[in-house]
Motif scaffolding. Structure first.
Motif, PDB file in Angstrom:
ATOM      1  N   LYS A  22      13.818  60.173  23.006  1.00 26.90           N
ATOM      2  CA  LYS A  22      13.236  60.738  24.229  1.00 26.90           C
ATOM      3  C   LYS A  22      13.890  60.166  25.477  1.00 26.90           C
ATOM      4  O   LYS A  22      14.106  60.894  26.463  1.00 26.90           O
ATOM      5  CB  LYS A  22      11.724  60.510  24.239  1.00 26.90           C
ATOM      6  N   SER A  23      14.240  58.900  25.446  1.00 27.28           N
ATOM      7  CA  SER A  23      14.890  58.287  26.601  1.00 27.28           C
ATOM      8  C   SER A  23      16.240  58.936  26.881  1.00 27.28           C
ATOM      9  O   SER A  23      16.583  59.231  28.038  1.00 27.28           O
ATOM     10  CB  SER A  23      15.064  56.787  26.348  1.00 27.28           C
ATOM     11  N   GLY A  24      16.996  59.197  25.823  1.00 27.63           N
ATOM     12  CA  GLY A  24      18.285  59.858  25.984  1.00 27.63           C
ATOM     13  C   GLY A  24      18.132  61.269  26.508  1.00 27.63           C
ATOM     14  O   GLY A  24      18.908  61.716  27.372  1.00 27.63           O
ATOM     15  N   PHE A  25      17.117  61.964  25.993  1.00 29.23           N
ATOM     16  CA  PHE A  25      16.935  63.332  26.454  1.00 29.23           C
ATOM     17  C   PHE A  25      16.437  63.383  27.896  1.00 29.23           C
ATOM     18  O   PHE A  25      16.786  64.305  28.642  1.00 29.23           O
ATOM     19  CB  PHE A  25      15.975  64.091  25.542  1.00 29.23           C
ATOM     20  N   ARG A  26      15.658  62.384  28.314  1.00 32.22           N
ATOM     21  CA  ARG A  26      15.244  62.337  29.726  1.00 32.22           C
ATOM     22  C   ARG A  26      16.464  62.219  30.633  1.00 32.22           C
ATOM     23  O   ARG A  26      16.534  62.871  31.681  1.00 32.22           O
ATOM     24  CB  ARG A  26      14.297  61.160  29.961  1.00 32.22           C
ATOM     25  N   GLU A  27      17.433  61.401  30.226  1.00 32.49           N
ATOM     26  CA  GLU A  27      18.673  61.285  31.011  1.00 32.49           C
ATOM     27  C   GLU A  27      19.400  62.617  31.054  1.00 32.49           C
ATOM     28  O   GLU A  27      19.900  63.032  32.106  1.00 32.49           O
ATOM     29  CB  GLU A  27      19.579  60.220  30.400  1.00 32.49           C
ATOM     30  N   PHE A  28      19.468  63.283  29.904  1.00 30.54           N
ATOM     31  CA  PHE A  28      20.153  64.577  29.828  1.00 30.54           C
ATOM     32  C   PHE A  28      19.456  65.601  30.728  1.00 30.54           C
ATOM     33  O   PHE A  28      20.109  66.351  31.459  1.00 30.54           O
ATOM     34  CB  PHE A  28      20.163  65.065  28.382  1.00 30.54           C
ATOM     35  N   ALA A  29      18.127  65.635  30.669  1.00 34.22           N
ATOM     36  CA  ALA A  29      17.374  66.585  31.494  1.00 34.22           C
ATOM     37  C   ALA A  29      17.591  66.297  32.978  1.00 34.22           C
ATOM     38  O   ALA A  29      17.821  67.221  33.773  1.00 34.22           O
ATOM     39  CB  ALA A  29      15.886  66.519  31.142  1.00 34.22           C
ATOM     40  N   GLN A  30      17.529  65.018  33.337  1.00 35.49           N
ATOM     41  CA  GLN A  30      17.682  64.647  34.736  1.00 35.49           C
ATOM     42  C   GLN A  30      19.079  64.966  35.256  1.00 35.49           C
ATOM     43  O   GLN A  30      19.237  65.524  36.352  1.00 35.49           O
ATOM     44  CB  GLN A  30      17.414  63.145  34.893  1.00 35.49           C
TER      45      GLN A  30
ATOM     46  N   ARG B 258      10.699  68.942  23.057  1.00 34.89           N
ATOM     47  CA  ARG B 258       9.550  69.699  23.575  1.00 34.89           C
ATOM     48  C   ARG B 258       8.605  68.785  24.366  1.00 34.89           C
ATOM     49  O   ARG B 258       8.052  69.207  25.392  1.00 34.89           O
ATOM     50  CB  ARG B 258       8.812  70.394  22.435  1.00 34.89           C
ATOM     51  N   GLU B 259       8.431  67.567  23.916  1.00 34.49           N
ATOM     52  CA  GLU B 259       7.567  66.632  24.645  1.00 34.49           C
ATOM     53  C   GLU B 259       8.149  66.297  26.018  1.00 34.49           C
ATOM     54  O   GLU B 259       7.437  66.295  27.023  1.00 34.49           O
ATOM     55  CB  GLU B 259       7.380  65.354  23.834  1.00 34.49           C
ATOM     56  N   VAL B 260       9.438  66.013  26.060  1.00 32.24           N
ATOM     57  CA  VAL B 260      10.070  65.673  27.332  1.00 32.24           C
ATOM     58  C   VAL B 260      10.131  66.890  28.255  1.00 32.24           C
ATOM     59  O   VAL B 260       9.985  66.763  29.477  1.00 32.24           O
ATOM     60  CB  VAL B 260      11.478  65.083  27.104  1.00 32.24           C
ATOM     61  N   ALA B 261      10.314  68.074  27.681  1.00 34.30           N
ATOM     62  CA  ALA B 261      10.342  69.292  28.493  1.00 34.30           C
ATOM     63  C   ALA B 261       9.037  69.465  29.263  1.00 34.30           C
ATOM     64  O   ALA B 261       9.036  69.932  30.411  1.00 34.30           O
ATOM     65  CB  ALA B 261      10.602  70.501  27.609  1.00 34.30           C
ATOM     66  N   LYS B 262       7.931  69.093  28.647  1.00 39.38           N
ATOM     67  CA  LYS B 262       6.633  69.176  29.338  1.00 39.38           C
ATOM     68  C   LYS B 262       6.613  68.241  30.541  1.00 39.38           C
ATOM     69  O   LYS B 262       6.058  68.573  31.591  1.00 39.38           O
ATOM     70  CB  LYS B 262       5.500  68.827  28.372  1.00 39.38           C
TER      71      LYS B 262
END
Length: 291
Positions: free
Chosen positions: A219-227, A257-261
């Motif tokens: 999730k931490s990696g995906f938060r960086e990707f999203a940001q 899906r969790e981070v997308a929310k």
């Protein structure tokens, strides 16, 4: 014979079909053909090594190649020249891998969407239903590629050496990989495809997803990707879905899906391997062009 090709830095899938989309050969796999990191000699050697491709090189009429490292002109033209030379009777098109992800994930050709790739590397584009738009030029695995296989491999090695992982995960990692510092440095600095080497560690995450450490790492990696990537399309994601292609995304669907929310965007489709979706698209295109 029509060849449809989907290449990452680690592996390259080839499907041979006729003009009606019927598969002619078993799906072939070679090493990845990333022209941004491989020299012309290595690209040629990798293709020639396939006995099946060599046996049919003169009967191929079209090659539709989608690959990592093909988003800028010089690498794209380099690979196009190699393919033209190997398949002398074929029309060759070389496109970036993001376009393959678009055709494989959108619900119909004219659907607008933000499309993400998370495999060995990562990328994100906006498809307006006709054209592809990218707001960030990829600088490759050493500077970008958040939430990719090589990103997570790097994080696992760093956490191991900085003593930032639980003891049980540390022991499991030691059992699966050679973590001697000289061996790691040899693969990173003396061998080709260090990004693929790093991505080889990512499998470990999905074998240990019962660990809170692993879930938070994903999730931490995906938060960086999203940001850094998805929010480049801040206005577009208010009205269009965000689709995902690649094995890292496919096996991280719940975490994504969790981070997308958290970020407030709508998640669309997931596909592990884009190449299957390319068959329908290109055979239909060829039929339309001949009509």
């Amino acid at each position: 014979m029509i060849l449809l090709v989907d290449s990452g830095s680690t592996k390259c899938d080839w499907i041979a079909v006729d003009k009606d989309g019927n598969q002619l050969l078993d799906k072939l796999r070679t090493k990845g053909l990333n022209p941004a990191i491989l020299a012309e000699k290595k690209l040629k050697k990798t293709i020639k090594k396939s006995k099946e491709l060599s046996a049919h090189r003169h009967t191929v009429t079209h090659v539709f190649f989608y690959g990592a490292g093909c988003g800028t002109e010089n690498p794209r033209l380099l690979l196009k020249g190699v393919l033209n030379n190997f398949f002398p009777n074929a029309e060759v098109e070389v496109n970036e891998d993001t376009l393959a992800a678009v055709y494989a994930t959108v619900n119909h050709k004219n659907e607008a969407a933000v499309v993400c790739i998370q495999g060995t590397g990562s990328n994100c584009s906006y498809y307006d239903g006709e054209n592809l738009h990218q707001r960030v030029d990829s600088l490759g695995y050493s500077l970008m590629d958040d939430a990719s296989g090589n990103y997570y491999g790097k994080q696992l090695i760093r956490d191991y050496y900085f003593n930032k992982m639980p003891h049980s995960i540390r022991v499991a990692l030691e059992e699966k990989y050679n973590l001697e510092s000289d061996y790691i440095k040899y693969n990173l600095y003396k061998q080709p495809n260090p990004n693929a080497y790093l991505a080889g560690f990512a499998e470990f995450m999905f074998l240990n997803k019962d660990s809170e450490y692993i879930i938070e790492l994903i999730k931490s990696g995906f938060r960086e990707f999203a940001q850094n990537m998805i929010l480049q399309y801040k206005e577009e994601i208010k009205t269009v879905p965000v689709h995902f292609a690649g094995s890292i995304a496919y096996f991280s669907e719940n975490e994504i899906r969790e981070v997308a929310k958290e970020f407030g965007f709508t998640v669309g489709n997931f596909t592990r391997r884009p190449i299957e979706g390319l068959v329908t698209f290109h055979t239909n295109e060829l039929k339309n062009n001949q009509a």
